[in-house]
Motif scaffolding. Sequence first.
Motif, mmCIF file in Angstrom:
data_model
loop_
_atom_site.group_PDB
_atom_site.id
_atom_site.type_symbol
_atom_site.label_atom_id
_atom_site.label_comp_id
_atom_site.label_asym_id
_atom_site.label_seq_id
_atom_site.Cartn_x
_atom_site.Cartn_y
_atom_site.Cartn_z
ATOM 1 N N UNK A 166 -7.104 10.106 7.343
ATOM 2 C CA UNK A 166 -7.754 9.137 8.213
ATOM 3 C C UNK A 166 -7.309 7.724 7.903
ATOM 4 N N UNK A 167 -7.241 7.408 6.602
ATOM 5 C CA UNK A 167 -6.864 6.071 6.167
ATOM 6 C C UNK A 167 -5.939 6.181 4.966
ATOM 7 N N UNK A 168 -5.086 5.196 4.758
ATOM 8 C CA UNK A 168 -4.244 5.177 3.555
ATOM 9 C C UNK A 168 -5.074 4.755 2.352
ATOM 10 N N UNK A 169 -4.626 5.086 1.128
ATOM 11 C CA UNK A 169 -5.403 4.719 -0.061
ATOM 12 C C UNK A 169 -5.378 3.233 -0.359
ATOM 13 N N UNK A 170 -4.448 2.502 0.160
ATOM 14 C CA UNK A 170 -4.362 1.074 -0.130
ATOM 15 C C UNK A 170 -2.948 0.565 0.084
ATOM 16 N N UNK A 171 -2.687 -0.612 -0.464
ATOM 17 C CA UNK A 171 -1.375 -1.221 -0.292
ATOM 18 C C UNK A 171 -1.341 -2.096 0.942
ATOM 19 N N UNK A 172 -0.398 -3.025 0.945
ATOM 20 C CA UNK A 172 -0.284 -3.985 2.052
ATOM 21 C C UNK A 172 1.035 -3.776 2.778
ATOM 22 N N UNK A 173 0.971 -3.744 4.096
ATOM 23 C CA UNK A 173 2.152 -3.650 4.938
ATOM 24 C C UNK A 173 2.301 -4.955 5.708
ATOM 25 N N UNK A 174 3.487 -5.565 5.734
ATOM 26 C CA UNK A 174 3.666 -6.832 6.450
ATOM 27 C C UNK A 174 3.339 -6.701 7.930
ATOM 28 N N UNK A 175 2.703 -7.713 8.475
ATOM 29 C CA UNK A 175 2.279 -7.699 9.878
ATOM 30 C C UNK A 175 3.478 -7.644 10.817
ATOM 31 N N UNK A 176 4.489 -8.458 10.548
ATOM 32 C CA UNK A 176 5.618 -8.548 11.463
ATOM 33 C C UNK A 176 6.454 -7.268 11.471
ATOM 34 N N UNK A 177 6.464 -6.541 10.365
ATOM 35 C CA UNK A 177 7.248 -5.309 10.312
ATOM 36 C C UNK A 177 6.657 -4.232 11.209
ATOM 37 N N UNK A 178 5.326 -4.083 11.181
ATOM 38 C CA UNK A 178 4.655 -3.066 11.999
ATOM 39 C C UNK A 178 3.176 -3.436 12.096
ATOM 40 N N UNK A 179 2.739 -4.102 13.179
ATOM 41 C CA UNK A 179 1.331 -4.510 13.295
ATOM 42 C C UNK A 179 0.344 -3.353 13.213
ATOM 43 N N UNK A 180 0.702 -2.180 13.760
ATOM 44 C CA UNK A 180 -0.206 -1.036 13.722
ATOM 45 C C UNK A 180 -0.410 -0.554 12.282
ATOM 46 N N UNK A 181 0.677 -0.444 11.515
ATOM 47 C CA UNK A 181 0.567 -0.055 10.110
ATOM 48 C C UNK A 181 -0.206 -1.096 9.311
ATOM 49 N N UNK A 182 0.037 -2.363 9.626
ATOM 50 C CA UNK A 182 -0.690 -3.446 8.949
ATOM 51 C C UNK A 182 -2.195 -3.297 9.146
ATOM 52 N N UNK A 183 -2.635 -3.092 10.389
ATOM 53 C CA UNK A 183 -4.063 -2.958 10.679
ATOM 54 C C UNK A 183 -4.632 -1.687 10.061
ATOM 55 N N UNK A 184 -3.871 -0.588 10.099
ATOM 56 C CA UNK A 184 -4.336 0.685 9.540
ATOM 57 C C UNK A 184 -4.587 0.560 8.039
ATOM 58 N N UNK A 185 -3.692 -0.132 7.337
ATOM 59 C CA UNK A 185 -3.863 -0.301 5.891
ATOM 60 C C UNK A 185 -4.958 -1.305 5.540
ATOM 61 N N UNK A 186 -5.331 -2.179 6.465
ATOM 62 C CA UNK A 186 -6.317 -3.221 6.172
ATOM 63 C C UNK A 186 -7.730 -2.852 6.594
ATOM 64 N N UNK A 187 -7.925 -1.760 7.342
ATOM 65 C CA UNK A 187 -9.250 -1.445 7.868
ATOM 66 C C UNK A 187 -10.285 -1.228 6.754
ATOM 67 N N UNK A 188 -9.958 -0.403 5.778
ATOM 68 C CA UNK A 188 -10.913 -0.154 4.688
ATOM 69 C C UNK A 188 -11.171 -1.411 3.854
ATOM 70 N N UNK A 189 -10.153 -2.188 3.467
ATOM 71 C CA UNK A 189 -10.453 -3.448 2.764
ATOM 72 C C UNK A 189 -11.299 -4.407 3.594
ATOM 73 N N UNK A 190 -11.033 -4.508 4.896
ATOM 74 C CA UNK A 190 -11.855 -5.369 5.746
ATOM 75 C C UNK A 190 -13.305 -4.913 5.732
ATOM 76 N N UNK A 191 -13.515 -3.625 5.911
ATOM 77 C CA UNK A 191 -14.875 -3.084 5.941
ATOM 78 C C UNK A 191 -15.582 -3.351 4.614
ATOM 79 N N UNK A 192 -14.877 -3.114 3.509
ATOM 80 C CA UNK A 192 -15.475 -3.311 2.185
ATOM 81 C C UNK A 192 -15.901 -4.760 1.970
ATOM 82 N N UNK A 193 -15.039 -5.686 2.335
ATOM 83 C CA UNK A 193 -15.323 -7.102 2.106
ATOM 84 C C UNK A 193 -16.338 -7.638 3.110
ATOM 85 N N UNK A 194 -16.389 -7.037 4.312
ATOM 86 C CA UNK A 194 -17.209 -7.605 5.386
ATOM 87 C C UNK A 194 -18.637 -7.085 5.405
ATOM 88 N N UNK A 195 -18.897 -5.893 4.867
ATOM 89 C CA UNK A 195 -20.201 -5.265 5.095
ATOM 90 C C UNK A 195 -21.357 -6.080 4.529
#
Length: 318
Positions: A166-195
Amino acid sequence: MIRFIASRIGFAALVLLLLSGFVFTLFFVAPGDPARLVAGERATEAQVAMVRENLGLDRPVIEQYFSFLGRSLTGDLGFSYRNQQPVIQLIQNRMPATISLCIGAVIMWLCLGIPIGIMSARYPGSLRDRVGQGFILIGISFPSFVLGMAALYFLYFLPRQAGLTLFPPGGYKPFLANPAQWAWHMLLPWFTLALTSAAIYARLTRGQMLEVLGEDYIRTARAKGLSERKVIYKHGVRSIFTPLTTQLGADIAALLGGALVTEQVFGLQGIGSLAVQSVQTQDRPVIIGVVMLAGFFIVVANLVVDFLYLLLDPRVRV
């Protein structure tokens, strides 16, 4: 209005000046040999002498400070002898991950917290209100590192055991290289920091809305026959923007602490993880650079919040 803007800019400049003086005193005037600390324990005497000369530590203290201040104003935050790189370059390499994390988390907690708070205030005592207050209680009760570990366990580890990703374990993917991969890798960190912040904003929004909805001008708007939707969103919600903006300005400073923990949990190579590594290795130039840069962004962010008052509260303009 011009006086307000000038006073805020002057106060921001004063805060940055005091911060630079504090950092300089802490790292260059405090007891000990700054050149030895900057160069590292394994440095030779020739290397320590070179560092002392580059930093100008043989000059008077006041002259050292103005030299340090001048370099900082031009973007020269020093040189990391442990990494053999300029500090500004190290920070620039790590900045995209931290900026992505912080901006995404702020957008997520505003999009979650404010609507939940409004829903709870519109239907006080109802099932919707109880659900909203349950969200507030859960969000406030869990620290960031617990949320991060729980998110990894339930949304990555368990599905992975079942053959799902469902989600990757972590790591950062550059936005310009692949925006979809960037958002997929950032969803769990965003949720954790935002809740946690979303829960705080939901509670603040609910309290402010309940107070506003009892005002005379709200009853007048309803008596004129306006729809409940217009009463809530055209008259009620506009009144809560000022306290929410104030809270946002205060939360920006706390955001850096939460980002540090979240970066460590999800393996994001951002400024927070760079700061932790620098403290562990006693890389003084990097620590100084991170502190100065963090202070600059906090002051600028609060300055922007002050300017938003000009748009949100007409009384500030006069």
